[in-house]
Design a protein around this motif. Structure first.
Motif, PDB file in Angstrom:
ATOM      1  N   THR A  63      35.853  23.597  32.917  1.00 46.12           N
ATOM      2  CA  THR A  63      35.631  23.408  34.349  1.00 46.12           C
ATOM      3  C   THR A  63      35.087  22.004  34.606  1.00 46.12           C
ATOM      4  O   THR A  63      34.698  21.286  33.681  1.00 46.12           O
ATOM      5  CB  THR A  63      34.648  24.460  34.922  1.00 46.12           C
ATOM      6  N   SER A  88      41.353  27.338  38.465  1.00 45.12           N
ATOM      7  CA  SER A  88      40.641  26.142  38.937  1.00 45.12           C
ATOM      8  C   SER A  88      39.154  26.396  39.137  1.00 45.12           C
ATOM      9  O   SER A  88      38.721  27.542  39.270  1.00 45.12           O
ATOM     10  CB  SER A  88      41.253  25.677  40.262  1.00 45.12           C
ATOM     11  N   PRO A  89      38.361  25.318  39.179  1.00 48.29           N
ATOM     12  CA  PRO A  89      36.914  25.449  39.410  1.00 48.29           C
ATOM     13  C   PRO A  89      36.602  26.160  40.723  1.00 48.29           C
ATOM     14  O   PRO A  89      35.593  26.847  40.824  1.00 48.29           O
ATOM     15  CB  PRO A  89      36.432  23.994  39.453  1.00 48.29           C
ATOM     16  N   ALA A  90      37.461  26.015  41.719  1.00 46.09           N
ATOM     17  CA  ALA A  90      37.228  26.696  42.992  1.00 46.09           C
ATOM     18  C   ALA A  90      37.249  28.204  42.799  1.00 46.09           C
ATOM     19  O   ALA A  90      36.536  28.942  43.482  1.00 46.09           O
ATOM     20  CB  ALA A  90      38.286  26.283  44.022  1.00 46.09           C
ATOM     21  N   VAL A  92      36.206  29.766  40.107  1.00 43.67           N
ATOM     22  CA  VAL A  92      34.898  30.108  39.530  1.00 43.67           C
ATOM     23  C   VAL A  92      33.887  30.289  40.655  1.00 43.67           C
ATOM     24  O   VAL A  92      33.154  31.279  40.713  1.00 43.67           O
ATOM     25  CB  VAL A  92      34.407  29.016  38.551  1.00 43.67           C
ATOM     26  N   LEU A  93      33.859  29.328  41.569  1.00 44.94           N
ATOM     27  CA  LEU A  93      32.951  29.420  42.720  1.00 44.94           C
ATOM     28  C   LEU A  93      33.163  30.718  43.480  1.00 44.94           C
ATOM     29  O   LEU A  93      32.212  31.394  43.870  1.00 44.94           O
ATOM     30  CB  LEU A  93      33.176  28.253  43.680  1.00 44.94           C
ATOM     31  N   GLU A  96      31.665  33.548  41.550  1.00 41.88           N
ATOM     32  CA  GLU A  96      30.209  33.460  41.550  1.00 41.88           C
ATOM     33  C   GLU A  96      29.628  33.847  42.901  1.00 41.88           C
ATOM     34  O   GLU A  96      28.547  34.423  42.978  1.00 41.88           O
ATOM     35  CB  GLU A  96      29.761  32.057  41.143  1.00 41.88           C
ATOM     36  N   GLN A  97      30.345  33.525  43.972  1.00 37.63           N
ATOM     37  CA  GLN A  97      29.847  33.901  45.292  1.00 37.63           C
ATOM     38  C   GLN A  97      29.930  35.415  45.477  1.00 37.63           C
ATOM     39  O   GLN A  97      29.137  35.992  46.205  1.00 37.63           O
ATOM     40  CB  GLN A  97      30.595  33.124  46.381  1.00 37.63           C
ATOM     41  N   GLU A 182      41.035  31.288  45.789  1.00 39.36           N
ATOM     42  CA  GLU A 182      39.872  30.645  46.396  1.00 39.36           C
ATOM     43  C   GLU A 182      39.718  30.964  47.883  1.00 39.36           C
ATOM     44  O   GLU A 182      38.683  30.716  48.471  1.00 39.36           O
ATOM     45  CB  GLU A 182      39.871  29.134  46.153  1.00 39.36           C
TER      46      GLU A 182
END
Ligand code: ZN
Ligand code: ZN
Lengths: 200, 200
Positions: A63, A88-90, A92-93, A96-97, A182
């Motif tokens: 990431t 993508s990193p988005a 992951v966000l 996590e949210q 995302e």
């Protein structure tokens, strides 16, 4: 427009590298920053320069991060036996949210796309295999997007895991077909995670 | 979100100083820049830092510019006897894109607003009076916005000009060209009706 002021024209033009920003909103942003928010503009300029220079990839999950290893990989309280594979990193966000997932991630930074010349080595499959072996992973969750390329990527990775004897699941319920992870709300995502099925 | 990556969180936060950019689009911008457009990000950071530091106001018309005098004021081919008074630099751009106007501008950088403590000195009325005298202006065009405050500002300036004996006009407000009557708001329509001209 060029008779206006060279530096201001340059700023309007430079702002158009932001996704979704056309000429009119670039103008609006320029005047808003210069007329009413110089400190915000200075701060954005400085953070942006530092991020563009310093942000690289986590050595464990790929990431985006400015550290050698991202805070999630470095957190020993996370469940080290579960890896969720995202594009993508988005994504992951987004997980996590949602807040329900306590395992690790692996971020492909893309998806397989033979047409664009993107093969397994470009999405870090070797590193993923290495990581799965090193951690002794007991479940690999495939959370690539439900698009043709995302499904093909999931299938390819599941084949690699089958060889290693690692159980693989695929998130299934709730993510609308053709949708992008995302943009899915966190409740739907939590639901999709809970309803995952063995991938075969 | 804070367990993600401090510098990336900081960038997402900093991008929110842009008008119309909420948390989701700030995220999207961040990942797009870092994943796919580092040169664009570097360029934006550098232009933004220079603009935030160097852009000031034109000494003649108050518009935003990094020079002592803006290119329009410095252009001797422009008609020096006509000044169009607008509220913001964006209004200058709008007129220039129209392409018909060949005179000078005066940019108030705001409008009279007693409730916000914005008086004549804050919008540069003294400089405007000085400039009108120095150039021997033969027509002052008021192009403040057709809002309560814009109208009050236009009225205040017209009174100053009356004392100097300078002819003042107000741009026409009404149904936009190509606009359909049924979609125009009633205030605009009432204004258009009141401002009707003999048809010949
Ligand atoms: Zn990591
Ligand atoms: Zn000027």
């Amino acid at each position: 427009m060029s008779q206006f002021s060279p530096l201001i024209d340059e700023l309007i033009e430079a702002l158009r590298c932001l996704p979704g920003v056309g000429p009119k909103s670039a103008q609006r942003m320029t005047f808003q920053l210069l007329e009413r928010n110089r400190p915000g503009a200075q701060r954005l300029a400085s953070v942006l320069a530092r991020a563009a220079e310093q942000v690289g990839h986590c050595r464990s999950c790929r990431t985006l991060t400015e550290r050698e290893e991202c805070p999630i990989c470095a957190d020993s309280r996370r469940d080290q036996q579960t890896i969720c594979v995202v594009e993508s990193p988005a994504d992951v966000l987004a997980f996590e949210q949602g807040g329900d997932y306590r395992g690790l991630y692996f971020v492909l930074m893309g998806r397989l796309s033979p047409i664009d010349g993107i093969g397994p080595e470009d999405i870090g499959v070797d590193l993923l295999v290495e990581r799965v072996k090193a951690l002794g992973v007991s479940e690999l969750i495939l959370a690539t997007n439900p698009t043709v390329e995302g499904e093909a990527t999931a299938y390819f990775i599941s084949e690699q895991m089958r060889r290693l004897g690692v159980p693989v699941s695929r998130i299934a319920h709730g993510v609308p077909l053709g949708g992008e992870l995302e943009y899915v709300d966190s409740g739907t995502l939590a639901h999709a995670l809970k309803g995952r099925q063995r991938f075969e």
